[in-house]
Enzyme design. Structure first.
Site, PDB file in Angstrom:
ATOM      1  CD  GLU A  90      32.176  40.938  45.487  1.00 56.10           C
ATOM      2  OE1 GLU A  90      31.947  39.914  44.828  1.00 56.10           O
ATOM      3  OE2 GLU A  90      32.880  40.953  46.513  1.00 56.10           O
ATOM      4  CG  ASP A 139      60.736  28.461  30.271  1.00 49.68           C
ATOM      5  OD1 ASP A 139      61.541  28.372  31.192  1.00 49.68           O
ATOM      6  OD2 ASP A 139      60.277  29.525  29.835  1.00 49.68           O
ATOM      7  NE  ARG A 173      60.805  33.011  33.103  1.00 47.43           N
ATOM      8  CZ  ARG A 173      60.831  31.988  32.274  1.00 47.43           C
ATOM      9  NH1 ARG A 173      59.960  31.900  31.293  1.00 47.43           N
ATOM     10  NH2 ARG A 173      61.738  31.037  32.411  1.00 47.43           N
ATOM     11  N   PRO A 185      39.416  37.302  36.941  1.00 50.20           N
ATOM     12  CG  PRO A 185      38.404  36.604  38.913  1.00 50.20           C
ATOM     13  CD  PRO A 185      38.726  37.815  38.126  1.00 50.20           C
TER      14      PRO A 185
HETATM   15  N1  ADE Z   1      41.747  39.034  40.176  1.00 52.18           N
HETATM   16  C1  ADE Z   1      41.216  38.129  41.050  1.00 52.18           C
HETATM   17  N2  ADE Z   1      41.479  36.876  40.661  1.00 52.18           N
HETATM   18  C2  ADE Z   1      42.193  36.966  39.508  1.00 52.18           C
HETATM   19  C3  ADE Z   1      42.743  36.012  38.600  1.00 52.18           C
HETATM   20  N3  ADE Z   1      42.620  34.697  38.799  1.00 52.18           N
HETATM   21  N4  ADE Z   1      43.410  36.469  37.533  1.00 52.18           N
HETATM   22  C4  ADE Z   1      43.535  37.791  37.313  1.00 52.18           C
HETATM   23  N5  ADE Z   1      43.030  38.744  38.106  1.00 52.18           N
HETATM   24  C5  ADE Z   1      42.369  38.333  39.208  1.00 52.18           C
END
Ligand code: ADE
Length: 227
Positions: free
Chosen positions: A115, A168, A153, A88
């Site tokens: 985690e 797109d 793609r 994330p």
């Molecule tokens: N792993 C957990 N959440 C994620 C996200 N938003 N993007 C990429 N990998 C992740």
């Protein structure tokens, strides 16, 4: 192009690469996708791959040993263009990034779980970190599949019509315009007359106006971005 995905849950996404457009791309050898189970490289007798974080804190971390061994084995002696960790806190995935990655010959994707992963993996093996959005998934396996889909793609020949890319959403920083098919009137709802006019210039203008309107309403941030 060849993509190797290292994950603890290969079965979560194995079906995706044999269905629909992605499946055809694999069949035509436009992209090759290999799924690897990181546990296969664990030296622990219970095939454990995680451990507690030094310094305390909640959750478990993916330990360096299985991940280093897995990446080194999968990479072999070949050159790999990128080793990407899905997380994330990575750089946001966009069509521009997917287009850039679609030009690579070989990439390895690492999906995290627990985690996170030991920082030494990120510091030494990983060349790039990518997030698929500002939300947290239970693990990065689905994120890796999303990234592969988005990259695939962009590879020439994967989409039936090359034009599909230019209409797109996000192309030229605009969202897509509304589309209609037959019948001309469905449950009292008519298709906008301009689309039936045969006037190609007017249709083009209308579509552009619709794109601007939708983008202004939903994603005004896109309108001030560089193309
Ligand atoms: N792993 C957990 N959440 C994620 C996200 N938003 N993007 C990429 N990998 C992740």
């Amino acid at each position: 192009m060849q993509v190797d995905i290292l994950t603890l849950f290969p079965k979560m996404v194995s079906g995706i690469f044999s269905e629909s457009i992605l499946g055809r791309a694999v069949e035509k050898s436009l992209i090759r996708v290999n799924l690897h189970d990181i546990r296969d490289w664990s030296t622990d007798k219970h095939r454990r791959v995680d451990d507690r974080p030094f310094g305390g804190g909640a959750g478990m971390l993916m330990a360096p040993q299985p991940v280093f061994d897995a990446i080194e084995a999968v990479r072999g002696d070949d050159t790999v263009d990128e080793i990407i960790y899905l997380c994330p806190d990575g750089e946001p995935l966009t069509n521009t990034l997917a287009r850039e990655l679609s030009q690579k010959k070989r990439i390895i994707l690492l999906s995290g779980h627990y985690e996170g992963i030991d920082q030494r993996i990120r510091d030494t093996l990983i060349t790039r970190e990518v997030s698929i959005g500002d939300y947290v998934l239970t693990n990065g396996t689905i994120a890796a599949a999303v990234l592969v889909d988005c990259i695939a793609r962009q590879i020439p020949g994967v989409l039936g019509e090359e034009n599909s890319l230019t209409s797109d959403s996000f192309n030229a920083n605009l969202l897509s315009f509304p589309q209609y098919t037959r019948p001309e009137v469905f449950r009292g709802m008519p298709v906008p007359p301009v689309l039936l006019s045969g006037n190609h210039a007017a249709i083009k203008r209308w579509r552009h106006e619709q794109q601007l309107k939708k983008t202004q309403e939903r994603r005004p941030d896109l309108l001030s971005k560089d193309i």
